[in-house]
Design a protein around this motif. Structure first.
Motif, PDB file in Angstrom:
ATOM      1  N   MET A 175       0.841  -1.178   0.000  1.00  0.00           N
ATOM      2  CA  MET A 175       0.000   0.000   0.000  1.00  0.00           C
ATOM      3  C   MET A 175       0.889   1.245   0.000  1.00  0.00           C
ATOM      4  O   MET A 175       1.822   1.331   0.796  1.00  0.00           O
ATOM      5  CB  MET A 175      -0.889  -0.042   1.241  1.00  0.00           C
ATOM      6  CG  MET A 175      -1.728   1.152   1.450  1.00  0.00           C
ATOM      7  SD  MET A 175      -3.423   0.610   1.305  1.00  0.00           S
ATOM      8  CE  MET A 175      -4.270   2.107   1.228  1.00  0.00           C
ATOM      9  N   PRO A 176       0.639   2.212  -0.869  1.00  0.00           N
ATOM     10  CA  PRO A 176       1.445   3.443  -0.881  1.00  0.00           C
ATOM     11  C   PRO A 176       1.294   4.222   0.424  1.00  0.00           C
ATOM     12  O   PRO A 176       0.249   4.165   1.078  1.00  0.00           O
ATOM     13  CB  PRO A 176       0.852   4.255  -2.031  1.00  0.00           C
ATOM     14  CG  PRO A 176      -0.003   3.325  -2.800  1.00  0.00           C
ATOM     15  CD  PRO A 176      -0.371   2.203  -1.900  1.00  0.00           C
ATOM     16  N   LYS A 177       2.319   4.925   0.789  1.00  0.00           N
ATOM     17  CA  LYS A 177       2.316   5.738   2.003  1.00  0.00           C
ATOM     18  C   LYS A 177       1.902   7.171   1.651  1.00  0.00           C
ATOM     19  O   LYS A 177       2.505   7.801   0.780  1.00  0.00           O
ATOM     20  CB  LYS A 177       3.703   5.741   2.634  1.00  0.00           C
ATOM     21  CG  LYS A 177       3.795   6.536   3.895  1.00  0.00           C
ATOM     22  CD  LYS A 177       5.194   6.475   4.475  1.00  0.00           C
ATOM     23  CE  LYS A 177       5.285   7.314   5.718  1.00  0.00           C
ATOM     24  NZ  LYS A 177       6.644   7.315   6.263  1.00  0.00           N
ATOM     25  N   ILE A 178       0.872   7.669   2.302  1.00  0.00           N
ATOM     26  CA  ILE A 178       0.448   9.050   2.094  1.00  0.00           C
ATOM     27  C   ILE A 178       1.285   9.935   3.010  1.00  0.00           C
ATOM     28  O   ILE A 178       1.404   9.658   4.211  1.00  0.00           O
ATOM     29  CB  ILE A 178      -1.056   9.199   2.368  1.00  0.00           C
ATOM     30  CG1 ILE A 178      -1.787   8.322   1.379  1.00  0.00           C
ATOM     31  CG2 ILE A 178      -1.475  10.649   2.323  1.00  0.00           C
ATOM     32  CD1 ILE A 178      -3.227   8.494   1.221  1.00  0.00           C
ATOM     33  N   LEU A 179       1.860  10.999   2.465  1.00  0.00           N
ATOM     34  CA  LEU A 179       2.815  11.795   3.218  1.00  0.00           C
ATOM     35  C   LEU A 179       2.214  13.023   3.892  1.00  0.00           C
ATOM     36  O   LEU A 179       2.475  13.271   5.059  1.00  0.00           O
ATOM     37  CB  LEU A 179       3.966  12.232   2.296  1.00  0.00           C
ATOM     38  CG  LEU A 179       4.734  11.085   1.656  1.00  0.00           C
ATOM     39  CD1 LEU A 179       5.769  11.610   0.693  1.00  0.00           C
ATOM     40  CD2 LEU A 179       5.369  10.217   2.735  1.00  0.00           C
ATOM     41  N   GLN A 180       1.478  13.828   3.164  1.00  0.00           N
ATOM     42  CA  GLN A 180       0.920  15.043   3.761  1.00  0.00           C
ATOM     43  C   GLN A 180      -0.109  15.651   2.841  1.00  0.00           C
ATOM     44  O   GLN A 180      -0.207  15.282   1.674  1.00  0.00           O
ATOM     45  CB  GLN A 180       2.008  16.073   4.066  1.00  0.00           C
ATOM     46  CG  GLN A 180       2.645  16.697   2.841  1.00  0.00           C
ATOM     47  CD  GLN A 180       3.735  17.688   3.202  1.00  0.00           C
ATOM     48  OE1 GLN A 180       4.254  17.692   4.309  1.00  0.00           O
ATOM     49  NE2 GLN A 180       4.102  18.526   2.271  1.00  0.00           N
ATOM     50  N   LEU A 181      -0.856  16.571   3.387  1.00  0.00           N
ATOM     51  CA  LEU A 181      -1.833  17.343   2.629  1.00  0.00           C
ATOM     52  C   LEU A 181      -1.296  18.764   2.519  1.00  0.00           C
ATOM     53  O   LEU A 181      -0.906  19.353   3.519  1.00  0.00           O
ATOM     54  CB  LEU A 181      -3.176  17.340   3.369  1.00  0.00           C
ATOM     55  CG  LEU A 181      -4.262  18.235   2.808  1.00  0.00           C
ATOM     56  CD1 LEU A 181      -4.770  17.680   1.480  1.00  0.00           C
ATOM     57  CD2 LEU A 181      -5.407  18.336   3.803  1.00  0.00           C
ATOM     58  N   THR A 182      -1.220  19.291   1.310  1.00  0.00           N
ATOM     59  CA  THR A 182      -0.747  20.668   1.119  1.00  0.00           C
ATOM     60  C   THR A 182      -1.799  21.438   0.336  1.00  0.00           C
ATOM     61  O   THR A 182      -1.891  21.316  -0.882  1.00  0.00           O
ATOM     62  CB  THR A 182       0.610  20.725   0.383  1.00  0.00           C
ATOM     63  OG1 THR A 182       0.513  20.022  -0.847  1.00  0.00           O
ATOM     64  CG2 THR A 182       1.728  20.132   1.214  1.00  0.00           C
ATOM     65  N   PRO A 183      -2.614  22.214   1.038  1.00  0.00           N
ATOM     66  CA  PRO A 183      -3.687  22.936   0.348  1.00  0.00           C
ATOM     67  C   PRO A 183      -3.159  24.014  -0.585  1.00  0.00           C
ATOM     68  O   PRO A 183      -2.122  24.622  -0.328  1.00  0.00           O
ATOM     69  CB  PRO A 183      -4.488  23.558   1.494  1.00  0.00           C
ATOM     70  CG  PRO A 183      -3.558  23.617   2.641  1.00  0.00           C
ATOM     71  CD  PRO A 183      -2.592  22.482   2.469  1.00  0.00           C
ATOM     72  N   PHE A 184      -3.885  24.233  -1.679  1.00  0.00           N
ATOM     73  CA  PHE A 184      -3.634  25.371  -2.547  1.00  0.00           C
ATOM     74  C   PHE A 184      -4.367  26.572  -1.959  1.00  0.00           C
ATOM     75  O   PHE A 184      -5.541  26.471  -1.604  1.00  0.00           O
ATOM     76  CB  PHE A 184      -4.143  25.119  -3.968  1.00  0.00           C
ATOM     77  CG  PHE A 184      -3.135  24.456  -4.843  1.00  0.00           C
ATOM     78  CD1 PHE A 184      -2.158  25.193  -5.493  1.00  0.00           C
ATOM     79  CD2 PHE A 184      -3.171  23.086  -5.023  1.00  0.00           C
ATOM     80  CE1 PHE A 184      -1.231  24.574  -6.302  1.00  0.00           C
ATOM     81  CE2 PHE A 184      -2.242  22.457  -5.836  1.00  0.00           C
ATOM     82  CZ  PHE A 184      -1.268  23.194  -6.475  1.00  0.00           C
ATOM     83  N   VAL A 185      -3.683  27.687  -1.863  1.00  0.00           N
ATOM     84  CA  VAL A 185      -4.271  28.938  -1.392  1.00  0.00           C
ATOM     85  C   VAL A 185      -4.201  29.912  -2.562  1.00  0.00           C
ATOM     86  O   VAL A 185      -3.111  30.273  -3.016  1.00  0.00           O
ATOM     87  CB  VAL A 185      -3.518  29.490  -0.162  1.00  0.00           C
ATOM     88  CG1 VAL A 185      -4.086  30.823   0.272  1.00  0.00           C
ATOM     89  CG2 VAL A 185      -3.564  28.474   0.985  1.00  0.00           C
ATOM     90  N   LEU A 186      -5.369  30.306  -3.073  1.00  0.00           N
ATOM     91  CA  LEU A 186      -5.424  31.231  -4.207  1.00  0.00           C
ATOM     92  C   LEU A 186      -5.120  32.636  -3.728  1.00  0.00           C
ATOM     93  O   LEU A 186      -5.525  33.035  -2.638  1.00  0.00           O
ATOM     94  CB  LEU A 186      -6.807  31.190  -4.846  1.00  0.00           C
ATOM     95  CG  LEU A 186      -7.317  29.814  -5.273  1.00  0.00           C
ATOM     96  CD1 LEU A 186      -8.690  29.944  -5.912  1.00  0.00           C
ATOM     97  CD2 LEU A 186      -6.338  29.126  -6.203  1.00  0.00           C
TER      98      LEU A 186
END
Length: 127
Positions: A1-12
């Motif tokens: 199973m792939p490892k999820i590293l982080q969430l990086t939101p886009f800020v417009l």
């Protein structure tokens, strides 16, 4: 199973440089990469991606419908460390620490384009 590293939101944002300055100079982020209309900023183990976009046709701020939450430990100490850089923001852009009924202690900051940034700490009683 792939490892999820982080969430990086886009800020417009309407001005990439103004937002880089805001996040770096006022909230303590570092700019790791910048090119044309894009920048990658980090603070400890979290990151955001800034994307410069054209203004909305209706004139509303780009960030008006955006928000993100940063979970922290030591919320009051963090706020105290950021307070000097936040003190000259216009009224309504900073809400000092307060307790929420859902057992989080939070403070809020609105960035240059209206994005609401929540900082919060779990204050549930520990067993």
């Amino acid at each position: 199973m792939p490892k999820i590293l982080q969430l990086t939101p886009f800020v417009l944002c309407s001005s990439l440089q103004k937002q880089i300055d805001f996040y770096c100079n006022r909230l303590g982020f570092s700019c790791g990469f910048q090119q044309d209309n894009y920048a990658y900023l980090s603070l400890g183990s979290l990151a955001i991606r800034l994307l410069e976009c054209p203004q909305r046709d209706d004139g509303r701020p780009l960030g008006e419908d955006q928000s993100f939450y940063i979970d922290v430990d030591g919320i009051d100490e963090l706020y105290d460390s950021l307070r000097p850089e936040l003190s000259d923001l216009s009224e309504g852009r900073v809400r000092p620490p307060f307790d929420q009924p859902y057992l989080q202690r939070e403070f809020h900051v609105i960035d240059e384009d209206g994005t609401l940034v929540f900082f919060g700490q779990d204050i549930r009683p520990r067993d």
